[in-house]
Design a protein around this motif. Sequence first.
Motif, PDB file in Angstrom:
ATOM      1  N   ILE A  69      12.257 -81.660  18.969  1.00  0.00           N
ATOM      2  CA  ILE A  69      11.566 -80.390  19.271  1.00  0.00           C
ATOM      3  C   ILE A  69      10.521 -80.687  20.346  1.00  0.00           C
ATOM      4  CG2 ILE A  69      10.242 -78.467  18.309  1.00  0.00           C
ATOM      5  CD1 ILE A  69      11.346 -79.216  15.529  1.00  0.00           C
ATOM      6  N   THR A  70      10.587 -79.966  21.459  1.00  0.00           N
ATOM      7  CA  THR A  70       9.770 -80.356  22.614  1.00  0.00           C
ATOM      8  C   THR A  70       8.862 -79.220  23.105  1.00  0.00           C
ATOM      9  OG1 THR A  70      11.661 -79.808  24.015  1.00  0.00           O
ATOM     10  CG2 THR A  70      11.395 -82.102  23.397  1.00  0.00           C
ATOM     11  N   TRP A 112       6.418 -77.291  26.353  1.00  0.00           N
ATOM     12  CA  TRP A 112       6.782 -76.753  27.670  1.00  0.00           C
ATOM     13  C   TRP A 112       6.077 -77.462  28.816  1.00  0.00           C
ATOM     14  CZ3 TRP A 112       2.065 -75.554  29.389  1.00  0.00           C
ATOM     15  CH2 TRP A 112       1.113 -75.145  28.452  1.00  0.00           C
ATOM     16  N   ILE A 162       9.659 -85.007  28.586  1.00  0.00           N
ATOM     17  CA  ILE A 162       9.559 -85.207  27.136  1.00  0.00           C
ATOM     18  C   ILE A 162      10.927 -85.096  26.453  1.00  0.00           C
ATOM     19  CG2 ILE A 162       8.526 -84.337  24.999  1.00  0.00           C
ATOM     20  CD1 ILE A 162       5.909 -83.984  26.569  1.00  0.00           C
ATOM     21  N   LYS A 218      15.874 -78.766  20.383  1.00  0.00           N
ATOM     22  CA  LYS A 218      15.327 -77.398  20.420  1.00  0.00           C
ATOM     23  C   LYS A 218      14.155 -77.408  21.398  1.00  0.00           C
ATOM     24  CE  LYS A 218      12.430 -74.712  19.313  1.00  0.00           C
ATOM     25  NZ  LYS A 218      11.738 -73.873  20.339  1.00  0.00           N
ATOM     26  N   PRO A 219      14.358 -76.900  22.628  1.00  0.00           N
ATOM     27  CA  PRO A 219      13.261 -76.952  23.609  1.00  0.00           C
ATOM     28  C   PRO A 219      12.266 -75.825  23.400  1.00  0.00           C
ATOM     29  CG  PRO A 219      15.160 -75.876  24.574  1.00  0.00           C
ATOM     30  CD  PRO A 219      15.562 -76.239  23.149  1.00  0.00           C
ATOM     31  N   ALA A 220      11.106 -75.938  24.041  1.00  0.00           N
ATOM     32  CA  ALA A 220      10.101 -74.868  23.999  1.00  0.00           C
ATOM     33  C   ALA A 220      10.676 -73.599  24.620  1.00  0.00           C
ATOM     34  CB  ALA A 220       8.858 -75.301  24.767  1.00  0.00           C
ATOM     35  N   SER A 221      10.304 -72.458  24.072  1.00  0.00           N
ATOM     36  CA  SER A 221      10.862 -71.193  24.553  1.00  0.00           C
ATOM     37  C   SER A 221      10.338 -70.818  25.941  1.00  0.00           C
ATOM     38  CB  SER A 221      10.567 -70.081  23.552  1.00  0.00           C
ATOM     39  OG  SER A 221      11.196 -70.394  22.328  1.00  0.00           O
ATOM     40  N   GLY A 232      15.628 -70.843  21.172  1.00  0.00           N
ATOM     41  CA  GLY A 232      15.092 -69.756  20.339  1.00  0.00           C
ATOM     42  C   GLY A 232      13.731 -70.157  19.798  1.00  0.00           C
ATOM     43  N   GLY A 246       9.309 -70.799  15.509  1.00  0.00           N
ATOM     44  CA  GLY A 246       8.926 -70.186  14.240  1.00  0.00           C
ATOM     45  C   GLY A 246      10.141 -69.736  13.432  1.00  0.00           C
ATOM     46  N   GLY A 295      12.601 -73.482  13.341  1.00  0.00           N
ATOM     47  CA  GLY A 295      11.981 -74.753  12.963  1.00  0.00           C
ATOM     48  C   GLY A 295      12.351 -75.213  11.562  1.00  0.00           C
ATOM     49  N   ARG A 307       2.391 -78.802  10.115  1.00  0.00           N
ATOM     50  CA  ARG A 307       3.348 -78.060   9.296  1.00  0.00           C
ATOM     51  C   ARG A 307       4.673 -78.828   9.181  1.00  0.00           C
ATOM     52  NH1 ARG A 307       5.247 -73.294   7.370  1.00  0.00           N
ATOM     53  NH2 ARG A 307       7.488 -73.078   7.621  1.00  0.00           N
ATOM     54  N   GLU A 311       3.915 -86.400  18.395  1.00  0.00           N
ATOM     55  CA  GLU A 311       2.996 -86.596  19.527  1.00  0.00           C
ATOM     56  C   GLU A 311       2.284 -85.261  19.705  1.00  0.00           C
ATOM     57  OE1 GLU A 311       2.415 -89.404  20.876  1.00  0.00           O
ATOM     58  OE2 GLU A 311       4.114 -90.490  20.027  1.00  0.00           O
ATOM     59  N   LEU A 312       0.967 -85.242  19.461  1.00  0.00           N
ATOM     60  CA  LEU A 312       0.281 -83.949  19.318  1.00  0.00           C
ATOM     61  C   LEU A 312      -0.854 -83.774  20.334  1.00  0.00           C
ATOM     62  CD1 LEU A 312       0.394 -84.017  15.419  1.00  0.00           C
ATOM     63  CD2 LEU A 312       2.047 -82.991  16.993  1.00  0.00           C
ATOM     64  N   GLY A 313      -1.835 -82.986  19.969  1.00  0.00           N
ATOM     65  CA  GLY A 313      -2.861 -82.554  20.916  1.00  0.00           C
ATOM     66  C   GLY A 313      -3.864 -83.640  21.292  1.00  0.00           C
TER      67      GLY A 313
HETATM   68  P1  NAP Z   1       3.686 -75.895  20.168  1.00  0.00           P
HETATM   69  O1  NAP Z   1       3.362 -74.471  20.198  1.00  0.00           O
HETATM   70  O2  NAP Z   1       3.259 -76.718  19.015  1.00  0.00           O
HETATM   71  O3  NAP Z   1       5.288 -75.970  20.338  1.00  0.00           O
HETATM   72  C1  NAP Z   1       5.964 -77.205  20.447  1.00  0.00           C
HETATM   73  C2  NAP Z   1       7.399 -77.012  20.022  1.00  0.00           C
HETATM   74  O4  NAP Z   1       7.424 -76.712  18.619  1.00  0.00           O
HETATM   75  C3  NAP Z   1       8.108 -75.846  20.719  1.00  0.00           C
HETATM   76  O5  NAP Z   1       9.465 -76.152  20.925  1.00  0.00           O
HETATM   77  C4  NAP Z   1       7.972 -74.728  19.688  1.00  0.00           C
HETATM   78  O6  NAP Z   1       8.958 -73.718  19.824  1.00  0.00           O
HETATM   79  C5  NAP Z   1       8.168 -75.518  18.416  1.00  0.00           C
HETATM   80  N1  NAP Z   1       7.670 -74.848  17.209  1.00  0.00           N
HETATM   81  C6  NAP Z   1       6.787 -73.829  17.113  1.00  0.00           C
HETATM   82  N2  NAP Z   1       6.621 -73.493  15.817  1.00  0.00           N
HETATM   83  C7  NAP Z   1       7.410 -74.318  15.077  1.00  0.00           C
HETATM   84  C8  NAP Z   1       7.667 -74.481  13.690  1.00  0.00           C
HETATM   85  N3  NAP Z   1       7.088 -73.712  12.772  1.00  0.00           N
HETATM   86  N4  NAP Z   1       8.535 -75.440  13.308  1.00  0.00           N
HETATM   87  C9  NAP Z   1       9.141 -76.236  14.209  1.00  0.00           C
HETATM   88  N5  NAP Z   1       8.934 -76.132  15.545  1.00  0.00           N
HETATM   89  C10 NAP Z   1       8.073 -75.192  15.975  1.00  0.00           C
HETATM   90  O7  NAP Z   1       3.148 -76.655  21.458  1.00  0.00           O
HETATM   91  P2  NAP Z   1       3.297 -76.217  22.974  1.00  0.00           P
HETATM   92  O8  NAP Z   1       2.386 -75.064  23.196  1.00  0.00           O
HETATM   93  O9  NAP Z   1       4.735 -76.084  23.340  1.00  0.00           O
HETATM   94  O10 NAP Z   1       2.752 -77.523  23.722  1.00  0.00           O
HETATM   95  C11 NAP Z   1       1.405 -77.776  23.882  1.00  0.00           C
HETATM   96  C12 NAP Z   1       0.909 -78.774  22.846  1.00  0.00           C
HETATM   97  O11 NAP Z   1       1.684 -79.961  22.922  1.00  0.00           O
HETATM   98  C13 NAP Z   1      -0.517 -79.194  23.109  1.00  0.00           C
HETATM   99  O12 NAP Z   1      -1.215 -79.265  21.895  1.00  0.00           O
HETATM  100  C14 NAP Z   1      -0.363 -80.586  23.720  1.00  0.00           C
HETATM  101  O13 NAP Z   1      -1.484 -81.418  23.578  1.00  0.00           O
HETATM  102  C15 NAP Z   1       0.822 -81.092  22.983  1.00  0.00           C
HETATM  103  N6  NAP Z   1       1.465 -82.184  23.722  1.00  0.00           N
HETATM  104  C16 NAP Z   1       1.318 -83.466  23.254  1.00  0.00           C
HETATM  105  C17 NAP Z   1       1.885 -84.535  23.951  1.00  0.00           C
HETATM  106  C18 NAP Z   1       1.732 -85.957  23.457  1.00  0.00           C
HETATM  107  O14 NAP Z   1       2.470 -86.824  23.900  1.00  0.00           O
HETATM  108  N7  NAP Z   1       0.804 -86.232  22.550  1.00  0.00           N
HETATM  109  C19 NAP Z   1       2.602 -84.286  25.121  1.00  0.00           C
HETATM  110  C20 NAP Z   1       2.731 -82.970  25.562  1.00  0.00           C
HETATM  111  C21 NAP Z   1       2.164 -81.916  24.849  1.00  0.00           C
HETATM  112  P3  NAP Z   1       8.598 -72.351  20.631  1.00  0.00           P
HETATM  113  O15 NAP Z   1       8.299 -72.763  22.021  1.00  0.00           O
HETATM  114  O16 NAP Z   1       9.850 -71.572  20.489  1.00  0.00           O
HETATM  115  O17 NAP Z   1       7.430 -71.743  19.935  1.00  0.00           O
END
Ligand code: NAP
Length: 502
Positions: free
Chosen positions: A163-164, A166, A172, A190-193, A221, A224, A227, A250, A265-267
């Motif tokens: 799950i990646t 955007w 990534i 499953k890429p970001a929408s 897709g 939410g 996932g 979550r 890999e998070l925020g």
């Molecule tokens: P996000 O909203 O957490 O979404 C990431 C991925 O998770 C998307 O594909 C999203 O799908 C999916 N997702 C959303 N809700 C889900 C659920 N309930 N269950 C499973 N998957 C779900 O993050 P983002 O806005 O795309 O990216 C920004 C964040 O990524 C920032 O916090 C940034 O710091 C972090 N990031 C971290 C790294 C690292 O290496 N540490 C690298 C890059 C980015 P949808 O797009 O369809 O909602």
Amino acid sequence: MTSAHPASTETQEQAQPRAYLNFIGGEWRPSVSGQTFDDTNPARRDEVIARFQKSTPADVDAAISAAQAAFPAWRAMPAPQRGAIILRAALLLEARQAELARDMTREMGKPLRETMGDIQTAIDFGKFVAGEGSRPEGDTVPSAIPDKMCMTIRQPLGVVGVITPWNFPMAIPAWKTFPALLAGNTVVLKPASDTPLSSAHLTEILDEAGLPKGALNFVTGSGGVLGDALVTDPRVAMISLTGSTEVGRRVAELCGRDLRRVSLELGGKNAVIVMDDANLDEAVKAVSWAGFGTTGQRCTATSRVIVHEKVADAFGRKLAEAAERLRVGDGLDTATEMGPLVNQGRVAAVHEYTEIGLGEGASLLTGGRALTEGELAGGAYYAPTVFTNVKPAMRIAQEEIFGPVVSIIPVASYEEAIQAANSTIYGLSCAIFTEDARTVFRAMRDINAGLIYVNAGTTGAEPHLPFGGVKQSGNGHRELGHKAVEEFSEIKTVFVSYPDVK
Ligand code: NAP
């Protein structure tokens, strides 16, 4: 090889955006929902780049079944042959880099030189990890018992859900998919929408490179909606997610129920420390790039600058001037230095933090507003923003803003700087500017982050070095480097007895 967008003809493509399909079991198929969603250009909100399948959990189920069916044959293929397919994919990415970069800029907004760089890291890592197929690590160890030999070998896990986010739409997905496949796993991606197009291109390229049917499956897709179906399916052995800490928490909770392996890999809330002996011009240049590059939307973006009070005013003045000089515009224009945010919703979210900062008593040096004049009308633009007189406990100094907002925190000493740097829930990346070698080594020891940069900004990765964070920036795994394959594989310990039975 079937086409990702069979409905399109050249004439139709000019008139309407391409409709991409899911890729399941080696075939491009529509979602059972019969619905699509739009992938739009954040520089021009009315421009639809492509349409994607609005998938349902039933599509995820089909993708997992296809991945599971493909697993025995894929894991049986010798790892060097799997590596050869990944190398071919990296070379195809290289051959099409300019065209892929244009598509990425159109769907995500960052300028062409950055989207070229995003694809370059996918290419470099593909070339690097392809070779790992020929040198899997294992130990050969003497036994404590006579006529016995012991060894460890690596084995794949099975179906991996990827799950990646955007912000790095090609890098990534490649950082995860390449090592997962190399290790012998099959994948559901499953890429970001906001950025499915780059992942669709990666899927097409891996297919063209010779990946067998079902080894990689691609489903688009809402996270939410999809996932839970991916994360909780008992046939999925591992989830690898890059995204926000909120979504990561979550996903980890759901995986924890079944003790499923999960790599997160998070925020981040990354800080640059600027000591009073630092070269200020060098530090300003680095912070301008690390804070405003990708419009502040890198996980490693500099969002705090912890500056020695003796130089804080001078630093703030220079950084504000640099921010005001940045050329903001459409990333397809080669003169552009900072593109739009990824979508209009992010403009409101970033502006909310400007208001929070003002309410908390921080001083706004520049920016702090959406940009809507002239050619910027219709795009998701926000001015590069600099706050000063920020206190470490303020929300703008604690929470990930993910936009072009940099907060200057004046401090009186090295100790205070380290305390401020380590004071958030995150620990991804941190940098220090100083000319003093002792301070450099103390900072390497004292900063609690997964990535440390000396006399450079907080961003940048190299394919052969591990990448990832501590605290709530992840859960202890690392991407990239030769250990990346370990993340997607399991150790098996083997004891071989050979007593003489004559
Ligand atoms: P996000 O909203 O957490 O979404 C990431 C991925 O998770 C998307 O594909 C999203 O799908 C999916 N997702 C959303 N809700 C889900 C659920 N309930 N269950 C499973 N998957 C779900 O993050 P983002 O806005 O795309 O990216 C920004 C964040 O990524 C920032 O916090 C940034 O710091 C972090 N990031 C971290 C790294 C690292 O290496 N540490 C690298 C890059 C980015 P949808 O797009 O369809 O909602």
